[in-house]
Scaffold this motif. Structure first.
Motif, short mmCIF file in Angstrom:
data_model
loop_
_atom_site.label_atom_id
_atom_site.label_comp_id
_atom_site.label_asym_id
_atom_site.label_seq_id
_atom_site.Cartn_x
_atom_site.Cartn_y
_atom_site.Cartn_z
N LEU A 196 62.52 -53.07 -20.27
CA LEU A 196 61.51 -52.37 -19.50
C LEU A 196 60.11 -52.90 -19.80
CD1 LEU A 196 60.72 -50.07 -17.56
CD2 LEU A 196 60.65 -48.55 -19.55
N THR A 197 59.86 -53.22 -21.06
CA THR A 197 58.55 -53.77 -21.44
C THR A 197 58.24 -55.03 -20.64
OG1 THR A 197 58.73 -52.86 -23.68
CG2 THR A 197 57.18 -54.67 -23.35
N GLY A 198 59.21 -55.93 -20.56
CA GLY A 198 59.02 -57.15 -19.79
C GLY A 198 58.93 -56.88 -18.30
N ALA A 199 59.78 -55.99 -17.80
CA ALA A 199 59.79 -55.68 -16.37
C ALA A 199 58.46 -55.07 -15.92
CB ALA A 199 60.95 -54.74 -16.04
N ARG A 200 57.93 -54.15 -16.72
CA ARG A 200 56.65 -53.52 -16.36
C ARG A 200 55.51 -54.55 -16.34
NH1 ARG A 200 56.75 -47.84 -19.87
NH2 ARG A 200 57.91 -46.59 -18.34
N HIS A 201 55.51 -55.42 -17.34
CA HIS A 201 54.47 -56.45 -17.40
C HIS A 201 54.53 -57.34 -16.16
CE1 HIS A 201 51.98 -59.73 -19.04
NE2 HIS A 201 52.89 -60.53 -18.53
N ALA A 202 55.73 -57.84 -15.86
CA ALA A 202 55.88 -58.77 -14.74
C ALA A 202 55.59 -58.09 -13.41
CB ALA A 202 57.28 -59.36 -14.75
N ALA A 203 56.04 -56.84 -13.25
CA ALA A 203 55.80 -56.13 -12.00
C ALA A 203 54.30 -55.93 -11.77
CB ALA A 203 56.50 -54.77 -12.04
N GLN A 204 53.59 -55.59 -12.83
CA GLN A 204 52.15 -55.39 -12.70
C GLN A 204 51.46 -56.70 -12.32
OE1 GLN A 204 49.45 -56.42 -15.03
NE2 GLN A 204 48.01 -55.48 -13.59
N LYS A 205 51.85 -57.80 -12.95
CA LYS A 205 51.26 -59.10 -12.66
C LYS A 205 51.57 -59.56 -11.24
CE LYS A 205 49.23 -60.12 -16.58
NZ LYS A 205 47.76 -60.39 -16.68
N ALA A 206 52.77 -59.21 -10.75
CA ALA A 206 53.19 -59.65 -9.42
C ALA A 206 52.82 -58.67 -8.32
CB ALA A 206 54.70 -59.89 -9.42
N GLY A 207 52.20 -57.55 -8.67
CA GLY A 207 51.80 -56.56 -7.67
C GLY A 207 52.95 -55.75 -7.13
N LEU A 208 54.01 -55.55 -7.93
CA LEU A 208 55.19 -54.81 -7.50
C LEU A 208 55.17 -53.39 -8.06
CD1 LEU A 208 57.85 -57.57 -8.31
CD2 LEU A 208 56.65 -57.20 -6.13
N THR A 209 55.86 -52.49 -7.38
CA THR A 209 56.06 -51.13 -7.88
C THR A 209 57.44 -51.06 -8.50
OG1 THR A 209 54.62 -50.14 -6.21
CG2 THR A 209 56.22 -48.70 -7.29
N LEU A 210 57.54 -50.67 -9.76
CA LEU A 210 58.81 -50.60 -10.46
C LEU A 210 59.38 -49.18 -10.37
CD1 LEU A 210 60.51 -52.65 -12.12
CD2 LEU A 210 59.53 -51.63 -14.18
N VAL A 211 60.58 -49.08 -9.84
CA VAL A 211 61.27 -47.79 -9.73
C VAL A 211 62.29 -47.73 -10.87
CG1 VAL A 211 62.69 -46.30 -8.28
CG2 VAL A 211 60.97 -47.80 -7.24
N GLU A 212 62.04 -46.85 -11.84
CA GLU A 212 62.82 -46.87 -13.08
C GLU A 212 63.92 -45.81 -13.10
OE1 GLU A 212 60.00 -46.42 -16.24
OE2 GLU A 212 58.63 -47.93 -15.42
N GLN A 213 65.08 -46.21 -13.59
CA GLN A 213 66.20 -45.30 -13.80
C GLN A 213 66.82 -45.63 -15.17
OE1 GLN A 213 67.74 -42.72 -11.70
NE2 GLN A 213 65.63 -42.86 -10.95
N GLN A 214 67.00 -44.60 -15.99
CA GLN A 214 67.58 -44.78 -17.32
C GLN A 214 68.92 -44.07 -17.42
OE1 GLN A 214 65.23 -44.65 -21.16
NE2 GLN A 214 66.37 -42.74 -21.44
N VAL A 215 69.90 -44.69 -18.11
CA VAL A 215 71.21 -44.07 -18.30
C VAL A 215 71.58 -44.11 -19.77
CG1 VAL A 215 72.04 -44.62 -15.98
CG2 VAL A 215 72.39 -46.27 -17.84
N LYS A 216 72.54 -43.28 -20.14
CA LYS A 216 73.06 -43.23 -21.50
C LYS A 216 74.26 -44.16 -21.63
CE LYS A 216 71.61 -38.43 -22.22
NZ LYS A 216 72.06 -37.05 -22.53
N PRO A 217 74.60 -44.58 -22.85
CA PRO A 217 75.77 -45.46 -23.02
C PRO A 217 77.06 -44.85 -22.49
CG PRO A 217 74.43 -45.44 -25.01
CD PRO A 217 73.87 -44.37 -24.11
N THR A 218 77.15 -43.53 -22.48
CA THR A 218 78.38 -42.87 -22.03
C THR A 218 78.44 -42.68 -20.52
OG1 THR A 218 77.31 -40.75 -22.51
CG2 THR A 218 78.77 -41.66 -24.20
N ASP A 219 77.35 -42.92 -19.80
CA ASP A 219 77.35 -42.75 -18.34
C ASP A 219 78.18 -43.85 -17.69
OD1 ASP A 219 75.71 -40.56 -18.57
OD2 ASP A 219 73.86 -41.69 -18.23
N ALA A 220 79.07 -43.45 -16.79
CA ALA A 220 79.96 -44.43 -16.14
C ALA A 220 79.72 -44.56 -14.65
CB ALA A 220 81.42 -44.04 -16.40
N ASP A 221 79.21 -43.52 -14.00
CA ASP A 221 79.04 -43.51 -12.55
C ASP A 221 77.55 -43.63 -12.21
OD1 ASP A 221 79.04 -43.10 -9.83
OD2 ASP A 221 80.00 -41.13 -9.90
#
Length: 416
Positions: A196-221
């Motif tokens: 996420l650290t890299g994605a946020r940096h690159a998105a900001q530099k490229a003028g993109l909006t980052l839509v974030e979703q986080q999951v747990k290791p046990t999430d399967a679906d």
């Protein structure tokens, strides 16, 4: 024997044991004039792997471990290192931190180095002990938050660097432009946070909006996460989860009409996925950003390793886990050779030998790595590959190892 006598005898035994351990830890000189430490005897060097053979990264663990066994078998067949055979001790932690801590307690006292530790959370939990023990350790984990230790060597690129290069690939090759929305599915913990650290940096530099979703290791679906991406209207998705979670993401997206490119960290793909129903979908629009060259590249070193591995492990997947395992085993092998040349096979001697130069050239297509610094990634150039059932190793080359313009000036913020 009365209670006091038993206590006195136990105390004496404990004192003698501690004295013996202390002698080993400080090292001594062997008959060949080489200083030795834990894990090194007159005829053997013991190294240990803390791997995942039964948890979410079992496919990675199996490939890495088998490749490391192959490397050390080859070393031993050629006469060993410093006149000694190298023994690889393997323990399965199943991606469980407590099991990993127990396994470390068992094998560390008799190990000269750890050429494999799978998992960012495992590495974080072990780090203080590794540093106190001065034990050269090579994680199969690439979170940039693991940088900063002389004794922990992160090989290749880190997750954040790969995500910066991934965004550069999307904007340069997939038509993603300023103002677009890009999704990012990430696993909680160091792996996902580093990505996420890299994605946020690159998105900001490229003028993109980052839509974030986080999951747990046990999430399967991944249905809920795909729904969020569809509602947001993302034009691409960055992927930083486990292989099974990535398969769910791609499968649910295909069923729901989310037809966008997916660009994944190296830990979000396993060759075994190609044999599942989601395999054909992955071949169409799934890309992997990695420091490792695909086996399908026309390189003599890759062909040689592929033949040797397939001979040793018939029918086993030939993928990036094999490359990673073999090359990291070689990193430790090279450190042992240099330490032998310096007549110092103590743990500190092995670490200093390792930190004295760059990665060994194995002819496997990996970018040169600088091991003299431990506060920055060893490499910053990433390959882009794609799943391909017809290709040797299950992936084919899309883009040669590139250090993108976005990544050249990138430095992760202090503390993460």
């Amino acid at each position: 024997m009365n209670h006091l006598t038993r206590l006195t005898g136990a105390a004496l035994l404990l004192a003698l044991t501690a004295a013996g351990c202390s002698g080993k830890a400080t090292g001594g000189a062997s008959q060949d004039g080489v200083k030795t430490g834990p894990g090194v005897t007159k005829d053997k060097i013991t190294v240990s792997a803390l791997t995942d053979l039964t948890g979410p990264y079992a496919a990675l663990g199996k490939g890495v471990t088998q490749a490391q066994k192959l490397y050390y078998d080859q070393v031993n067949n050629a006469g060993g290192i410093c006149g000694r055979k190298v023994e690889l001790v393997v323990r399965d932690h199943g991606y469980d931190v407590q099991k990993a801590l127990a396994a470390y307690s068992e094998v560390a006292p008799r190990s000269a180095a750890l050429p494999q530790v799978i998992g960012s959370p495992i590495t974080v939990a072990l780090r203080q002990r590794v540093e106190a023990d001065k034990l050269l350790t090579i994680p199969q984990a690439w979170a940039h938050t693991l940088l900063g230790s002389k004794y922990v060597q992160i090989t290749g690129t880190t997750y954040d660097v790969d995500m910066v290069n991934a965004v550069a690939f999307l904007t340069g090759e997939k038509g993603i432009k300023s103002g677009d929305k890009v999704g990012h599915l990430r696993l909680e913990g160091d792996y996902g946070q580093s990505s996420l650290t890299g994605a946020r940096h690159a998105a900001q530099k490229a003028g993109l909006t980052l839509v974030e979703q986080q999951v747990k290791p046990t999430d399967a679906d991944m249905t809920a996460q795909v729904g969020a991406f569809r509602r947001a209207g993302v034009k691409a998705v960055l992927v930083s989860v486990s292989p099974k979670q990535a398969a769910s993401l791609v499968g649910v997206s295909a069923a729901g009409g989310l037809n966008v490119p997916f660009v994944a960290s190296n830990s979000a793909f396993a060759q075994q996925l190609l044999a599942t129903p989601v395999g054909p979908v992955m071949e169409k629009n799934y890309y992997i950003v990695t420091a490792a060259a695909p086996f399908s590249m026309d390189l003599p070193g890759l062909k040689k390793l592929a033949g040797e591995y397939q001979m040793a492990y018939k029918g086993q997947p030939l993928d990036s886990a094999v490359l990673s395992g073999y090359s990291t085993a070689a990193v430790v092998g090279e450190a042992l050779r240099k330490a032998c040349a310096g007549k110092d096979l103590t743990r500190e001697g092995i670490v200093n030998a390792h930190r004295s130069g760059k990665s060994p050239d194995l002819g496997l297509g990996s970018a040169p790595e600088d091991f003299t610094r431990w506060d920055v990634p060893a490499a910053r150039a990433s390959y882009v590959v794609r799943p391909d059932r017809k290709a040797v190793g299950g992936t084919s080359l899309v883009q040669k190892a590139t250090e993108s313009d976005l990544v050249r000036d990138y430095r992760p913020p202090a503390g993460g």
